[in-house]
Design an enzyme around this catalytic site. Structure first.
Site, short mmCIF file in Angstrom:
data_model
loop_
_atom_site.label_atom_id
_atom_site.label_comp_id
_atom_site.label_asym_id
_atom_site.label_seq_id
_atom_site.Cartn_x
_atom_site.Cartn_y
_atom_site.Cartn_z
N ARG A 286 -11.40 2.51 11.58
CA ARG A 286 -12.54 2.26 10.69
C ARG A 286 -12.77 0.76 10.63
O ARG A 286 -11.87 0.00 10.26
CB ARG A 286 -12.23 2.77 9.28
CG ARG A 286 -13.48 2.92 8.40
CD ARG A 286 -13.11 3.05 6.93
NE ARG A 286 -12.80 1.75 6.37
CZ ARG A 286 -11.71 1.48 5.65
NH1 ARG A 286 -10.82 2.41 5.39
NH2 ARG A 286 -11.50 0.26 5.18
N GLU B 73 0.82 -1.22 0.00
CA GLU B 73 0.00 0.00 0.00
C GLU B 73 0.86 1.28 0.00
O GLU B 73 0.38 2.34 0.39
CB GLU B 73 -0.94 -0.02 1.20
CG GLU B 73 -1.90 -1.19 1.21
CD GLU B 73 -2.71 -1.27 2.48
OE1 GLU B 73 -3.71 -0.54 2.59
OE2 GLU B 73 -2.35 -2.06 3.37
N GLY C 289 -7.34 4.94 5.25
CA GLY C 289 -6.87 5.81 4.18
C GLY C 289 -7.36 7.25 4.34
O GLY C 289 -8.46 7.50 4.83
N ASN D 296 -9.42 -1.18 10.71
CA ASN D 296 -8.25 -0.47 10.17
C ASN D 296 -7.81 0.59 11.16
O ASN D 296 -8.56 1.53 11.44
CB ASN D 296 -8.61 0.19 8.83
CG ASN D 296 -9.10 -0.81 7.81
OD1 ASN D 296 -8.31 -1.41 7.10
ND2 ASN D 296 -10.41 -1.01 7.75
N ASP E 32 -14.88 -2.44 9.10
CA ASP E 32 -15.64 -2.83 7.91
C ASP E 32 -16.57 -3.98 8.24
O ASP E 32 -16.21 -4.90 8.99
CB ASP E 32 -14.67 -3.25 6.80
CG ASP E 32 -13.75 -2.13 6.36
OD1 ASP E 32 -14.13 -0.95 6.55
OD2 ASP E 32 -12.66 -2.42 5.85
N GLU F 119 -13.03 -6.52 9.60
CA GLU F 119 -11.73 -6.10 10.12
C GLU F 119 -11.80 -4.66 10.62
O GLU F 119 -12.75 -3.93 10.31
CB GLU F 119 -10.65 -6.22 9.05
CG GLU F 119 -10.86 -5.34 7.84
CD GLU F 119 -9.77 -5.50 6.79
OE1 GLU F 119 -8.61 -5.13 7.08
OE2 GLU F 119 -10.06 -6.01 5.69
N TYR G 75 -9.48 2.84 -5.16
CA TYR G 75 -8.59 3.95 -5.47
C TYR G 75 -8.68 4.45 -6.91
O TYR G 75 -7.74 5.01 -7.44
CB TYR G 75 -7.14 3.54 -5.12
CG TYR G 75 -7.02 3.18 -3.66
CD1 TYR G 75 -7.23 4.13 -2.67
CD2 TYR G 75 -6.75 1.87 -3.27
CE1 TYR G 75 -7.15 3.80 -1.33
CE2 TYR G 75 -6.67 1.53 -1.92
CZ TYR G 75 -6.87 2.50 -0.96
OH TYR G 75 -6.80 2.16 0.37
N SER H 20 -6.45 -2.99 2.09
CA SER H 20 -6.91 -2.48 0.80
C SER H 20 -7.39 -3.58 -0.14
O SER H 20 -7.28 -3.47 -1.35
CB SER H 20 -5.79 -1.67 0.12
OG SER H 20 -5.61 -0.45 0.78
#
Length: 315
Positions: free
Chosen positions: A256, A20, A282, A278, A258, A276, A217, A149
């Site tokens: 964050r 990443e 991002g 984070n 998910d 998961e 992205y 990602s």
């Protein structure tokens, strides 16, 4: 010059050695611009394999605080956090332990279970297991234990008669343990938590079948809807689970989480499954946390300012 804040001189750490790396550069450049707009003396610091060079640059530039805009291995797993702890420089986001726990998906799932957060059925498998389809009942997903990602995520459907990767190059390292999970149908949701408080639920509507790296992205790769349209009780429950995950892992700053939201069978209650958390979400122009914050009136410069002002060392 920023005269109303605890810190003024901010080094934004970006780059790194993970898959990443480019995402981190994108996040980091956005953060530098936003911090300057907010009145900070902000500048970028690139992480490369030359750690001696990194330490020298930090010692020469003398940032009062580090904004950690790294993603993935070495930046999100507790490694860089340990170095900054040793150097006694405050940094944004989670500390060593939370970073390490969240980065390993199997370990994080054990923490979720202990906290009463529902997870998907899973199994840790080897290359031999995968190639012989000795994994889980289909449909299932395989993914690396410690990557982000949506890198290295594959779906195996019921109607696919081939064995996994039959006639293809095996995509993982030879001896790498892989996490397999039951595939949860439904909708892709994510929740941002800032300083222990859920900001909102966002639904990700990818333009392709799967919210993969490209969809994340690429302009037009996905539509973000915030707040997500779902029954109020489910919305609140998902936010509750995200806060529980944040606290159980020991996160700080912003995280964050998910989720999959399976409301496909209208005869049954919807199913909420955490995937998961984070610890270094991002911060690119297409990222989810800034969108969620914006939906409740927190601008991008305000968001990065909050993270800088709550930065610290240790766990």
């Amino acid at each position: 010059m920023n005269t109303n804040k605890k810190y003024n001189k901010v080094g934004v750490l970006m780059g790194g050695m993970s898959s990443e790396r480019e995402v981190s550069f994108s996040s980091g450049k956005n953060v530098v611009e936003a911090l300057k707009e907010a009145g900070y003396d902000a500048f970028g610091i690139e992480l490369t394999p030359d750690i001696e060079k990194l330490v020298k640059e930090i010692n020469e530039k003398k940032p009062e605080v580090i904004f950690n805009a790294l993603h993935g291995k070495f930046g999100e797993d507790g490694c860089i956090q340990g170095l900054l702890d040793l150097m006694q420089i405050p940094y944004t986001h989670s500390g060593r332990l939370a970073s390490a726990l969240a980065m390993n998906k199997a370990t994080a799932k054990a923490v979720y279970k202990q906290a009463g957060i529902p997870v998907a059925k899973d199994k840790i498998v080897s290359k031999n297991d995968i190639l012989n389809d000795n994994v889980l009942p289909r449909p299932y997903i395989t993914k690396p234990l410690s990557d982000g990602s949506s890198v290295g995520v594959y779906i195996f459907n019921k109607d696919d008669k081939k064995k996994p990767f039959e006639g293809e190059k095996y995509p993982y390292a030879e001896n790498e343990e892989i996490l397999a999970e039951e595939y949860i149908p439904g909708r892709e949701m994510t929740v941002a938590v800032l300083d222990g408080k859920a900001l909102g639920v966002l639904e990700i509507k990818p333009s392709v079948d799967w919210y993969d790296y490209t969809a994340k992205y690429t302009n037009g790769g996905a539509v973000h809807e915030c707040p997500a349209k779902m029954p109020k009780e489910d919305y609140e429950k998902m936010m509750e689970y995200a806060v529980k995950a944040h606290n159980a892992l020991g996160c700080r700053g912003v995280s964050r989480s998910d989720f999959r939201y399976d409301d496909t069978d209208k005869s049954k209650p919807a199913r909420i499954i955490i995937l998961e958390t984070n610890t270094q979400p991002g911060m690119t122009s297409l990222s989810l946390v800034p969108d969620i914050a914006k939906s409740i009136g927190i601008s991008y410069p305000e968001l990065v300012s909050i993270l800088v002002e709550t930065a610290k060392c240790g766990n």
